[in-house]
Enzyme design. Sequence first.
Site, mmCIF file in Angstrom:
data_model
loop_
_atom_site.group_PDB
_atom_site.id
_atom_site.type_symbol
_atom_site.label_atom_id
_atom_site.label_comp_id
_atom_site.label_asym_id
_atom_site.label_seq_id
_atom_site.Cartn_x
_atom_site.Cartn_y
_atom_site.Cartn_z
ATOM 1 N NE ARG A 45 0.218 1.395 3.380
ATOM 2 C CZ ARG A 45 1.173 2.248 3.628
ATOM 3 N NH1 ARG A 45 2.429 1.845 3.755
ATOM 4 N NH2 ARG A 45 0.926 3.536 3.753
ATOM 5 N N GLY A 46 0.261 2.405 -0.158
ATOM 6 C CA GLY A 46 1.041 3.626 -0.326
ATOM 7 C C GLY A 46 1.135 3.909 -1.826
ATOM 8 C CD GLN A 194 -3.041 2.669 6.823
ATOM 9 O OE1 GLN A 194 -3.632 3.041 7.841
ATOM 10 N NE2 GLN A 194 -3.644 2.566 5.657
ATOM 11 C CG ASP A 235 -3.019 8.224 -1.144
ATOM 12 O OD1 ASP A 235 -2.954 8.785 -0.030
ATOM 13 O OD2 ASP A 235 -2.669 7.056 -1.329
ATOM 14 C CG ASN A 244 -2.148 11.741 2.724
ATOM 15 O OD1 ASN A 244 -1.641 10.865 2.020
ATOM 16 N ND2 ASN A 244 -1.761 11.944 3.971
ATOM 17 C CE LYS A 245 -4.949 5.769 4.411
ATOM 18 N NZ LYS A 245 -5.908 4.922 3.683
HETATM 19 O O1 MRU Z 1 -4.472 3.297 2.134
HETATM 20 P P1 MRU Z 1 -2.989 3.449 2.008
HETATM 21 O O2 MRU Z 1 -2.232 2.892 3.161
HETATM 22 O O3 MRU Z 1 -2.491 2.950 0.677
HETATM 23 O O4 MRU Z 1 -2.805 5.012 2.011
HETATM 24 C C1 MRU Z 1 -1.535 5.600 2.002
HETATM 25 C C2 MRU Z 1 -1.608 7.017 2.401
HETATM 26 O O5 MRU Z 1 -2.624 7.665 2.339
HETATM 27 C C3 MRU Z 1 -0.368 7.620 2.896
HETATM 28 O O6 MRU Z 1 -0.674 8.530 3.888
HETATM 29 C C4 MRU Z 1 0.437 8.355 1.930
HETATM 30 O O7 MRU Z 1 0.598 9.658 2.244
HETATM 31 C C5 MRU Z 1 0.269 8.285 0.518
HETATM 32 S S1 MRU Z 1 1.478 7.203 -0.008
HETATM 33 C C6 MRU Z 1 3.040 7.919 0.217
#
Ligand code: MRU
Length: 344
Positions: A45-46, A194, A235, A244-245
């Site tokens: 993920r990421g 995470q 993202d 973002n998350k």
């Molecule tokens: O759902 P995920 O774990 O894939 O989301 C990742 C994120 O949102 C991270 O915070 C991140 O900032 C983006 S990936 C570097």
Amino acid sequence: MIPSLEWIDNKVKMIDQTLLPHKLEFIEFTDYKGVAKSIKVMNIRGAPAIGVAAAMGMALASIEFKGLSKDEFLNALNEAGEYIKSQRPTAVNLFWAVDRILKRIEGVDENPDILSSIIVEEAKNMWQEDIDTNKSIGKHGAEMLNDGDTVLTHCNAGSLATVRYGTALAPVRVAVEQGKKISVIADETRPRLQGARITAFELQYDKIPVKVISDGSAGLIMRLGKIQKVIVGADRITSDGVFNKIGTYMVALAARDNDIPFYVAAPVSTLSMSETFKDVEIEQRDSKEVSIVLGQVQIVPNGVECLNFAFDFTPFELVSGVITEDGVFPPKALVEKYKPDKRC
Ligand code: MRU
């Protein structure tokens, strides 16, 4: 930190991030459908990491299809690309990576065998580029950090969200390499944790001081003067703000209220400057991720509905600067520099 994924002998080997922090185990895939599933269930993920995984998935697909006629090969590869893209909707790197692979062989007058080796090389290049890009993000971002700073981050935008080094954590890593004393406060990041599981794991692994807080604590910790900078990843960055998350927006609001600089670190491949907030699908995941903690303990009464948006949107008004491999840009300058979309 070890790479989150690698191409070894026509296999994709990755850390199974669902097992962290208790177990550091690897899984391997020889077929693109396996890689696609690993993206969906978040073994990997990421945004940058799933981009490179998608490229490697395309490389596996090209190997699988190379016995077909050229037309069949191209059709099958396009279908594989659509399948890989359908696994998660918000992180733009997934789409960028599949499109970059397809574009690489567009109009190339070779047989499927050669096309497949071109694709494998391109996927390997994207792996290396990710590391180089993150190091540049780190170099530019480290200039924002002073000796003694504590940086608050949300979710995991570290080595494990990329191939290596990370985006939001790259400036921290470079500043530490430069001899600055930097520590990190990681929001736990409900519901998949995470921050608690992955950011804390990778920083502890690399001996960078880290403390974990519950998500709701960020505002108080800022008010108590314990945070000098916030750095998060992204993202997708559109022409009006940052996806973002889930929880990032509230961190940005608290940072603004406490006069703390709020930076977003992301590669140019995360920019989607032809889009705005309304164009982007925000992933909604299984509500059980909220009601049953890590699939084990139910914390919500039976019959009560939960909402599980995986990402949120932070408008540019709340962002002090975006750190890319090219430098640090206030949002207006970022839009000016990268518009129209120059990701490919
Ligand atoms: O759902 P995920 O774990 O894939 O989301 C990742 C994120 O949102 C991270 O915070 C991140 O900032 C983006 S990936 C570097």
